[in-house]
Design a protein around this motif. Structure first.
Motif, PDB file in Angstrom:
ATOM      1  N   ALA A 283       1.011  -1.376   0.184  1.00 34.17           N
ATOM      2  CA  ALA A 283      -0.088   0.079  -0.051  1.00 34.17           C
ATOM      3  C   ALA A 283       0.890   1.241  -0.054  1.00 34.17           C
ATOM      4  N   LYS A 284       1.810   1.302  -0.325  1.00 29.27           N
ATOM      5  CA  LYS A 284       2.819   2.325  -0.441  1.00 29.27           C
ATOM      6  C   LYS A 284       3.369   2.696  -2.002  1.00 29.27           C
ATOM      7  N   SER A 285       2.856   2.048  -2.904  1.00 27.43           N
ATOM      8  CA  SER A 285       3.013   2.409  -4.350  1.00 27.43           C
ATOM      9  C   SER A 285       2.956   3.712  -4.550  1.00 27.43           C
ATOM     10  N   ALA A 286       2.431   4.600  -4.087  1.00 27.78           N
ATOM     11  CA  ALA A 286       2.366   6.143  -4.380  1.00 27.78           C
ATOM     12  C   ALA A 286       3.811   6.596  -4.395  1.00 27.78           C
ATOM     13  N   ILE A 287       4.410   6.097  -3.278  1.00 28.39           N
ATOM     14  CA  ILE A 287       5.919   6.706  -3.258  1.00 28.39           C
ATOM     15  C   ILE A 287       6.775   6.317  -4.315  1.00 28.39           C
ATOM     16  N   GLU A 288       6.689   5.128  -4.868  1.00 24.98           N
ATOM     17  CA  GLU A 288       7.313   4.873  -6.037  1.00 24.98           C
ATOM     18  C   GLU A 288       6.960   5.621  -7.308  1.00 24.98           C
ATOM     19  N   ASP A 289       5.609   5.646  -7.571  1.00 26.58           N
ATOM     20  CA  ASP A 289       5.150   6.241  -8.409  1.00 26.58           C
ATOM     21  C   ASP A 289       5.471   7.896  -8.625  1.00 26.58           C
ATOM     22  N   HIS A 290       5.494   8.138  -7.524  1.00 30.99           N
ATOM     23  CA  HIS A 290       5.755   9.684  -7.283  1.00 30.99           C
ATOM     24  C   HIS A 290       7.196   9.913  -7.933  1.00 30.99           C
ATOM     25  N   PHE A 291       8.261   9.020  -7.858  1.00 27.96           N
ATOM     26  CA  PHE A 291       9.791   9.580  -8.213  1.00 27.96           C
ATOM     27  C   PHE A 291       9.879   8.925  -9.595  1.00 27.96           C
ATOM     28  N   ASP A 292       8.699   8.418 -10.421  1.00 30.28           N
ATOM     29  CA  ASP A 292       9.076   7.572 -11.580  1.00 30.28           C
ATOM     30  C   ASP A 292       8.412   8.845 -12.349  1.00 30.28           C
ATOM     31  N   THR A 293       9.011   8.427 -13.869  1.00 30.18           N
ATOM     32  CA  THR A 293       8.294   9.426 -15.005  1.00 30.18           C
ATOM     33  C   THR A 293       6.807   9.007 -14.808  1.00 30.18           C
ATOM     34  N   ALA A 294       5.890   9.935 -15.745  1.00 32.88           N
ATOM     35  CA  ALA A 294       4.576  10.041 -15.586  1.00 32.88           C
ATOM     36  C   ALA A 294       4.176  10.005 -17.297  1.00 32.88           C
ATOM     37  N   PRO A 295       4.433   9.388 -18.128  1.00 34.67           N
ATOM     38  CA  PRO A 295       4.320   9.759 -19.455  1.00 34.67           C
ATOM     39  C   PRO A 295       2.978  10.458 -19.989  1.00 34.67           C
ATOM     40  N   GLU A 296       1.888   9.606 -19.384  1.00 36.98           N
ATOM     41  CA  GLU A 296       0.646  10.507 -19.960  1.00 36.98           C
ATOM     42  C   GLU A 296       0.287  11.743 -19.433  1.00 36.98           C
ATOM     43  N   LEU A 297       0.454  11.635 -18.115  1.00 34.50           N
ATOM     44  CA  LEU A 297       0.466  12.873 -17.445  1.00 34.50           C
ATOM     45  C   LEU A 297       1.323  14.237 -18.132  1.00 34.50           C
ATOM     46  N   GLU A 298       2.628  13.770 -18.298  1.00 32.83           N
ATOM     47  CA  GLU A 298       3.476  14.738 -18.935  1.00 32.83           C
ATOM     48  C   GLU A 298       3.035  15.163 -20.391  1.00 32.83           C
ATOM     49  N   ALA A 299       2.637  14.026 -21.206  1.00 34.34           N
ATOM     50  CA  ALA A 299       1.851  14.473 -22.464  1.00 34.34           C
ATOM     51  C   ALA A 299       0.819  15.320 -22.328  1.00 34.34           C
ATOM     52  N   ALA A 300       0.026  15.055 -21.502  1.00 41.88           N
ATOM     53  CA  ALA A 300      -1.072  15.956 -21.104  1.00 41.88           C
ATOM     54  C   ALA A 300      -0.585  17.334 -20.830  1.00 41.88           C
ATOM     55  N   LEU A 301       0.067  17.502 -20.035  1.00 45.82           N
ATOM     56  CA  LEU A 301       0.674  18.937 -19.667  1.00 45.82           C
ATOM     57  C   LEU A 301       1.242  19.708 -20.850  1.00 45.82           C
TER      58      LEU A 301
END
Ligand code: UTP
Length: 293
Positions: free
Chosen positions: A60-78
């Motif tokens: 239940a701590k995967s949000a930590i790993e996600d936060h420090f990873d790339t986020a291609p879809e979010l980046e493309a949207a921004l």
């Protein structure tokens, strides 16, 4: 002596003091101003030259790993929306440091969490940052601990003086002066969550440590202590007892314990007041609110 490059950030606890906020969100991901507490810790470590970081997580701590990873879809949207500032902030989180992850299968205590990083630490000295303790970004504390370790080759703990009634919530140290070095004290004993009568001083361990590899060996032999948990403090006490010097570096400001509701509010207010953009509006808001009361 090799240069210190490694840090351990334990983030596998339950965060019970902030429930229900921390039921599905790791407490390390609770925001202070515009970023999670965890990001402040990673930035602090990187700024002190500790760019090889082992994060101890759990289910239940995967949000930590996600936060420090790339986020291609979010980046493309921004990018499509030309939100360049947000895009920069999102991309930056994936480049702050080299993060490695290891799991603590069960929250058996801070000492047990640190022990999970033993393989990654591989016999070197390392820093430990408790991510719910957020330091003001301008604080030189961690750099000072690293530099004191560079001078002494020993473990160095950040110590802060607290009110007598608060001592029993922390690890508490007995200290003596270090001849010729005003910036350090020698730790002669350390006890986790002492009763006020047992407390050797009002100096408590403040969530930042530089530790020698001896601690990993001591942790292997450490039995559950206060609260039934395997305590890092007890392993440090074993290192002190082995006559390996352990030093304390006393400081007095810039620390916020975001693991409690009051500390979290205090950190947010302090960081917001110090923010050039938000500061004036927040100051006005606080004045208006206290006038209304
Ligand atoms: P805390 O004692 O402040 O965290 O540990 P906690 O146990 O999650 O909080 P409460 O008391 O229930 O509210 C300091 C740091 O050590 C980690 C925590 O995640 C926190 O970042 N920790 C603690 C572990 O990784 N494992 C543990 O078994 C205990």
């Amino acid at each position: 002596m090799t240069k210190l490059t490694k840090a351990v950030i334990p983030a596998a606890g339950w965060g019970t003091r902030l429930l229900p906020a921390t039921k599905a969100i790791p407490k390390e991901m609770v925001p202070v101003l515009d970023r999670p507490a965890m990001q402040w810790a990673v930035e602090e470590a990187a700024a002190a030259g500790l760019s090889d970081i082992c994060v101890v997580t759990s289910r239940a701590k995967s949000a930590i790993e996600d936060h420090f990873d790339t986020a291609p879809e979010l980046e493309a949207a921004l990018e499509r929306r030309s939100k360049t500032e947000a895009l920069e902030a999102v991309r930056r989180t994936a480049t702050l440091a080299k993060l490695h992850y290891t799991r603590q299968a069960s929250a058996l205590g801070l000492g047990h969490a640190v022990a999970q990083a033993a393989e990654h630490i591989a016999g070197e000295a390392f820093a430990v940052l408790l991510p719910d303790v957020v330091m003001e970004p301008s604080s030189p504390l961690l750099r000072e601990l690293v530099s004191a370790h560079g001078r002494t080759g020993a473990s160095v703990l950040a110590l802060i003086e607290v009110e007598p009634e608060e001592v029993s919530s922390y690890g508490c140290a007995a200290v003596e002066p270090v001849p010729g070095d005003d910036s350090l004290v020698r730790i002669t004993g350390i006890v986790e969550k002492p009763s006020p009568a047992e407390a050797p001083s009002r100096l408590t361990v403040a969530g930042r440590y530089v530790l020698t590899p001896a601690i990993m060996e001591a942790l292997r032999r450490t039995e559950p202590g206060a609260g039934g948990e395997i305590q890092l403090t007890d392993a440090i006490e074993a290192v002190v007892d082995s006559d390996e010097p352990v030093y304390g570096h006393i400081f007095d400001s810039g620390l916020y314990d975001t693991g409690t509701a009051l500390g979290l509010i205090e950190a947010n207010v302090a960081f917001a007041l110090a923010d050039p953009q938000l500061g004036p509006a927040v100051r006005k808001m606080l004045k208006e609110q206290s006038a209304r009361e």
